[in-house]
Write a protein that holds these residues in place. Structure first.
Motif, PDB file in Angstrom:
ATOM      1  N   PHE A 266     -35.724 102.194 -56.848  1.00  0.00           N
ATOM      2  CA  PHE A 266     -35.412 102.014 -55.423  1.00  0.00           C
ATOM      3  C   PHE A 266     -35.805 103.226 -54.561  1.00  0.00           C
ATOM      4  N   GLY A 267     -36.678 104.067 -55.148  1.00  0.00           N
ATOM      5  CA  GLY A 267     -37.096 105.269 -54.409  1.00  0.00           C
ATOM      6  C   GLY A 267     -37.646 104.929 -53.040  1.00  0.00           C
ATOM      7  N   TYR A 268     -38.622 104.028 -53.017  1.00  0.00           N
ATOM      8  CA  TYR A 268     -39.276 103.692 -51.762  1.00  0.00           C
ATOM      9  C   TYR A 268     -38.294 103.133 -50.728  1.00  0.00           C
ATOM     10  N   PRO A 269     -37.528 102.077 -51.077  1.00  0.00           N
ATOM     11  CA  PRO A 269     -36.559 101.572 -50.074  1.00  0.00           C
ATOM     12  C   PRO A 269     -35.550 102.632 -49.655  1.00  0.00           C
ATOM     13  N   LEU A 270     -35.151 103.484 -50.588  1.00  0.00           N
ATOM     14  CA  LEU A 270     -34.197 104.538 -50.222  1.00  0.00           C
ATOM     15  C   LEU A 270     -34.805 105.509 -49.196  1.00  0.00           C
ATOM     16  N   ALA A 271     -36.083 105.854 -49.458  1.00  0.00           N
ATOM     17  CA  ALA A 271     -36.759 106.772 -48.532  1.00  0.00           C
ATOM     18  C   ALA A 271     -36.836 106.150 -47.144  1.00  0.00           C
TER      19      ALA A 271
ATOM     20  N   MET B  19     -47.371 108.542 -38.399  1.00  0.00           N
ATOM     21  CA  MET B  19     -46.138 108.336 -39.160  1.00  0.00           C
ATOM     22  C   MET B  19     -46.315 107.195 -40.154  1.00  0.00           C
ATOM     23  N   LEU B  20     -46.858 106.087 -39.691  1.00  0.00           N
ATOM     24  CA  LEU B  20     -47.055 104.930 -40.576  1.00  0.00           C
ATOM     25  C   LEU B  20     -47.974 105.309 -41.737  1.00  0.00           C
ATOM     26  N   ALA B  21     -49.065 106.009 -41.396  1.00  0.00           N
ATOM     27  CA  ALA B  21     -50.007 106.442 -42.438  1.00  0.00           C
ATOM     28  C   ALA B  21     -49.289 107.342 -43.438  1.00  0.00           C
ATOM     29  N   GLY B  22     -48.442 108.211 -42.921  1.00  0.00           N
ATOM     30  CA  GLY B  22     -47.666 109.095 -43.784  1.00  0.00           C
ATOM     31  C   GLY B  22     -46.822 108.275 -44.755  1.00  0.00           C
ATOM     32  N   ILE B  23     -46.194 107.247 -44.272  1.00  0.00           N
ATOM     33  CA  ILE B  23     -45.324 106.434 -45.115  1.00  0.00           C
ATOM     34  C   ILE B  23     -46.116 105.785 -46.247  1.00  0.00           C
ATOM     35  N   TYR B  24     -47.294 105.216 -45.877  1.00  0.00           N
ATOM     36  CA  TYR B  24     -48.078 104.592 -46.947  1.00  0.00           C
ATOM     37  C   TYR B  24     -48.858 105.605 -47.764  1.00  0.00           C
TER      38      TYR B  24
ATOM     39  N   HIS C 277     -43.106 102.480 -57.043  1.00  0.00           N
ATOM     40  CA  HIS C 277     -42.870 101.069 -56.685  1.00  0.00           C
ATOM     41  C   HIS C 277     -42.951 100.883 -55.169  1.00  0.00           C
ATOM     42  N   MET C 278     -44.179 100.671 -54.694  1.00  0.00           N
ATOM     43  CA  MET C 278     -44.331 100.364 -53.273  1.00  0.00           C
ATOM     44  C   MET C 278     -45.154  99.101 -53.177  1.00  0.00           C
ATOM     45  N   PRO C 279     -44.454  97.944 -53.160  1.00  0.00           N
ATOM     46  CA  PRO C 279     -45.150  96.654 -53.310  1.00  0.00           C
ATOM     47  C   PRO C 279     -46.311  96.483 -52.326  1.00  0.00           C
ATOM     48  N   GLU C 280     -46.146  96.956 -51.055  1.00  0.00           N
ATOM     49  CA  GLU C 280     -47.216  96.725 -50.067  1.00  0.00           C
ATOM     50  C   GLU C 280     -48.553  97.309 -50.531  1.00  0.00           C
ATOM     51  N   LEU C 281     -48.468  98.377 -51.297  1.00  0.00           N
ATOM     52  CA  LEU C 281     -49.705  99.056 -51.677  1.00  0.00           C
ATOM     53  C   LEU C 281     -50.590  98.175 -52.530  1.00  0.00           C
TER      54      LEU C 281
ATOM     55  N   MET D  91     -53.610 107.171 -47.222  1.00  0.00           N
ATOM     56  CA  MET D  91     -52.697 106.120 -47.676  1.00  0.00           C
ATOM     57  C   MET D  91     -53.107 105.648 -49.065  1.00  0.00           C
ATOM     58  N   ASN D  92     -52.106 105.174 -49.792  1.00  0.00           N
ATOM     59  CA  ASN D  92     -52.350 104.858 -51.204  1.00  0.00           C
ATOM     60  C   ASN D  92     -52.565 103.376 -51.466  1.00  0.00           C
ATOM     61  N   PHE D  93     -53.029 102.624 -50.465  1.00  0.00           N
ATOM     62  CA  PHE D  93     -53.292 101.212 -50.733  1.00  0.00           C
ATOM     63  C   PHE D  93     -54.327 101.084 -51.840  1.00  0.00           C
TER      64      PHE D  93
END
Lengths: 325, 325, 325, 325, 325
Positions: free
Chosen positions: B299-304, D280-285, D291-295, E287-289
């Motif tokens: 849950f790292g990402y959602p927590l962040a 900011m958005l770029a920073g997030i991704y 586990h970052m499903p969007e990626l 970004m890490n996409f």
């Protein structure tokens, strides 16, 4: 509207008389007639003009209304215009109603015409009738009594302004009050100008009712009219002082706005630094160089975080010390 | 252009007369001649100068035009210059046309010369002819009637300025109106100076037409000229009051600009913080340290993301409370 | 409260007398009575009014209190109102207590009524009694002595204001003192207006006690009253000078605030640049392109760090040179 | 340098005379001598002083130069100092040369001494000689002619200032003109003060050449000198009006600077937001969570870009609407 | 300290005399005694008071010192107080020492008392002794000579102020000079007020030494004292002009500060944009996409860098064109 129409003899009330008989009483040397009108229609003024034989230029002014305060001499009669200022409510920031009283005075008559004023002069009449030895002076004394009353009614208005100024002064160095202060200062200035407009021309004119050459109807009452002048002069002095303080207060308020702006900029700068430094560090360790030894250290991450915190604590303390935060 | 050339006797119109006969009528003691010119060519003025025997310095001024308002005495005649101010249109922010009326008055003649004015004085002439008992006073009365008319025409101009000021005052504390306010204030000041320029020298000069030593042609009309003076004095007082309020309004407007700037800076700072904090956090989790336990949490990402949102909500609420947002 | 009630003859003290006998002593031509009251109740004033036969308008003013400074002539007596200003404490920023002294002077009496003042006039009485040749001048000399004393007591107040101004002036170009400066300037202005209020009407009135037509009780003492006038004029001049400097100081202070703001903005900009440039570089090397040759270099990382440092040193030096830092 | 030295009799030119014969002509009652000097050496002034028997204090002033404008009476002669203001070039922002004309006038002589002026008075002399009936008035008329000429030469200077003010007023609400406006306003103020310096003392002094007690040499020419006074008064009025407008214009300009600053800050804030949000958005991704499903989504990247664009369009429209952009 | 004590007869020096014999010489009608003191102890003043029989109020003022400039008439003697202003050094920004000269003048004596002044009046005495025909006028002429000297010594001080103003004016539109300008303007204002304080009361008083009723000792010297008055009036006019320019200069300086601030903000905004845009782009490619086609392109990296450079060049050019950079 006819409020009163009374004849007096030797300082004593003879009784109410019908308007049509005024011209008759006016010719009796030891008598004088005191008439009070309130927002009279045009024909009522014209009737009075005939009965008292008023000067056409004065009558024209009374018809038109909205005259500036003044005292004009027509042969041996006077035409006086006074302004009244009545607060609409008891609130500190109440608006003022700018009323008008026109007074025609001759050797043995006095006619007052009120416009846009709530308070009348019944108390003046009552007091005069209680003091026949003074009323014996005739229409000149009644003029004094009316002027004195109108001028005395300025004092509470002036006091309210001084209170309002003091209230603003208490807030002037309070943070975040600049907008309401500036609005209050402007509103106060507007009211002050209204009062100034009522006072200044009157003061100038009253100065001619005592001393050197004095109109016939005011003869022998110099000390009384000087007293009215003195009150007007006192109000004038206070108005000028308030005006001067208002100008200074507006300037000072402008200074406070700039100061506040300056403080916001400092805060903005300080927090920007506190956020930007870790962001920069994070950016550095987010670089993708193959050979970055720190990345492989076991305690690299905690050390990096610790460095960020350390930097920020240092900055925070420094900014606190220089009062940027 | 000759508008009228009429002879009067004992307050009654004798009839239009040819210019060449003026000098003849002028010598008749019980007569007076009233001539009106509109933007006359130079030779027309010279002709009048010969017929009326006008003073060369006054004639020179009339030729040149663009005189300041004044009343000059040449032997037993007067030379009067008045300014007229006519709005170009009915709009609130209309410009004013600065016209000029030169009047030559002698014991039995009056000559008016208009420049750059739309409105003439036919209504004055008509009214005077309806009141022969007043017109019997001769040229002095006509001078009064002309001056009174010119001065009375200032009042709507002044009223328009007061309305304009009130309109600006309503907008002065409205956000984002600073630019239009300041432009309006400056335009109003320009118009006010124009009016002041027309009024002040005239007031000063009119003060010499009643009271002590009075020019011959105005003799016995003191109360009338004092009435004109009184109107001028009233306008003067209002001009000074508007001027004072304008100065204050400009200062206050400056304060409002600074306040608005200050509010923008606060907003900028608040939103900068709201964007910068998540950016910093994202930067931290974008670092490439090998050992960053949070990165491997399920849950790292959602927590962040939750942390970012939480921070921002906290900041938003705080800024709202301190009115930075 | 009755402080003293003493009769004098030919400049010498006869002795304390009971109030009820005042009216008797007052009628003796070569005598005069000097009475001092401190915050008397209404009936005490009335008693004095009867004994001295004071003018009702003056008595009414004494009852009401809170008069502006003035000198009024009633027949052959004078009614004088003076304001006193006493600092509450010895601190530089102490507030001032605005007291009042009303003086009734006739040919052979002088009555002083103090309100809200700590210091009395016992020293004046003592000095007068030591100089019988001067006291022989009678009540006029006592009036001079009282006025001279009140006026002389303004000087330390004025000196304190000048010191306060000098103290502010020393701080006016000191960084970060703008807020306290502006508060001090405003407080000083308030006190100055208080002093101005006490001085100006008095100066105007005192100007009538010497030169041309002089009230009877002051006859032959012109040089003394001119001396008082001269002191008042000196204070007036200094007040105007302080006022002028205060206005300038407030303006200058505003300029210093703007300058400080400007310097903060420069610093903010400089540091923002110093942080933003490495952040940008780090961002570039944090990109995930597959083919970024620098990333594989053995010295890529140190070189990147070196570039960042180099940029920042360059910027730092440049900003130092242009005084942004 | 001696420009002219001419004797006149009964308004007609007798002819040029040698300097040494001046003292002889001056004693002839029906004659007068008119001498013009231009930047004379000290001994030339001394020679004139002997010939005309000038007063030593006036001569001393003429030697020293740099006098303020004045008219001084020495026994039955006058000493007049006038300032001339000549533009260096025809440019709008040309500087003015502050010249000086000293005039000694006695019953039958007039001596003018010019310093730092290009234009002389040959045209005045020529005009005077063409009008012998006026020149018969003697030296008083020549004085009038000289003063009238000097004063008339102020008008183009004043007109140029009015034009300059109008030009600045047209630019005052133009963006980015603040710096040049403020420089022009200051330069205009400097020139205005120069003109004021030339006009005000002269106006005051000229007021004594007509009306009540008039110096002997000006007797019978009251209307002429009043005309000069009137011109000076007109210039004075215009100077005061320009001065008032200048003060307002400087204040308004300050307001425009603040407004411009405010607009820059808004623009800065708006663009900062538009850049910061995608960053900011770029920073997030760019975070490295496992586990970052969007990626892993096929359209993750385009969606992220689309989100950035959408945010920015939204912000851009909003800022446009609130006029931040 | 006694500087000189000399007796004169018919304009010629009789010789130094002992103080104790003053009272004897003073009684001789054709003699007068001229004494100069420098910072005398109290008993020396008292001795002089006895010898010359000075008025006690004047003596008291001389004891106290720190009088404002004035001219007071005591019977047929005058008491004159003048201020001297001496620069401490030759530097432009030197401070001024505010000295004082008290002068007692009677029909046949003149006593000057200097305080806090370096320069004495030996040159005045020497010049007077060289001109016995003028010195024959007696003490009145010596008074004129002293006043003339003191007033003439103001001119270099005034000139220094004008130079200082010009120097500031040259710097007023120079960037980054705002702080030193504002400090110089304030210092200049302080000195100007000192000079104003010395001049204004003196000018007022000197105006009474010529024209109508003149003190006995100045009789027949009207033209001389008018000359002094004229110099004072000239200084007064220049002071007012400098004061007006100073006020404007301070306002203008404030405008320059705001302008500078505005320019800094623009620069900040421009550079912020130039740095932020590449940072944003870098963020996007960081970004890490999984599916980001550009990342795999062979020329992805150089293209990204090229895009960044292109954006920045575009921005740089635009900002240059709008003068933000």
């Amino acid at each position: 509207m006819l409020v009163n129409c009374v004849a007096y003899q030797n300082g004593k009330k003879l009784g109410d008389i019908p308007v049509a008989e005024i011209s008759e009483y006016v010719t009796r040397p030891e008598c004088f007639v005191w008439v009070a009108l309130f927002e009279p229609p045009a024909d009522e003024i014209d009737e009075m003009a005939r009965e008292f034989d008023l000067h056409p230029l004065a009558v024209e002014d009374a018809h038109k209304g909205h005259q500036r305060p003044k005292i004009e001499e027509y042969d041996d009669s006077l035409f006086v215009v006074l302004h009244t200022l009545e607060p609409v409510s008891d609130a500190v920031d109440t608006t003022l109603i700018d009323g008008e009283v026109a007074i025609f005075v001759g050797r043995n008559y006095i006619l007052s015409v009120r416009h846009r004023t709530k308070k009348g002069f019944n108390d003046v009449r009552a007091r005069c009738e209680r003091e026949p030895e003074l009323l014996r002076h005739g229409s000149g004394f009644v003029l004094y009594a009316l002027m004195d009353t109108v001028v005395d009614r300025y004092f509470p208005v002036l006091d309210a302004m001084e209170s309002a100024l003091e209230q603003i002064e208490e807030n002037i160095f309070v943070r975040n009050a600049a907008r309401s202060n500036i609005e209050s200062l402007y509103a106060l200035k507007q009211k002050l100008m209204l009062l100034k407009h009522a006072i200044d021309p009157l003061m100038e004119a009253t100065g001619k009712l005592y001393g050197g050459r004095v109109p016939q109807v005011c003869a022998g009452m110099g000390e009384y009219f000087r007293d009215v002048y003195d009150h007007l002069h006192r109000i004038h002095g206070t108005i000028e002082a308030i005006r001067d303080m208002l100008t200074t207060a507006i300037q000072v308020n402008l200074g406070m706005i700039s100061l506040a702006e300056s403080e916001v900029t400092k805060k903005l700068a300080a927090w920007a630094a506190i956020i930007a430094v870790p962001t920069m560090l994070a950016g550095i360790y987010g670089m993708n160089f193959r050979h970055m030894p720190e990345l492989d250290w076991a305690f690299g991450y905690p050390l990096a975080i610790a460095a960020m915190v350390a930097f920020d604590v240092f900055l925070y303390v420094r900014f606190k010390r220089t009062h940027w935060l």
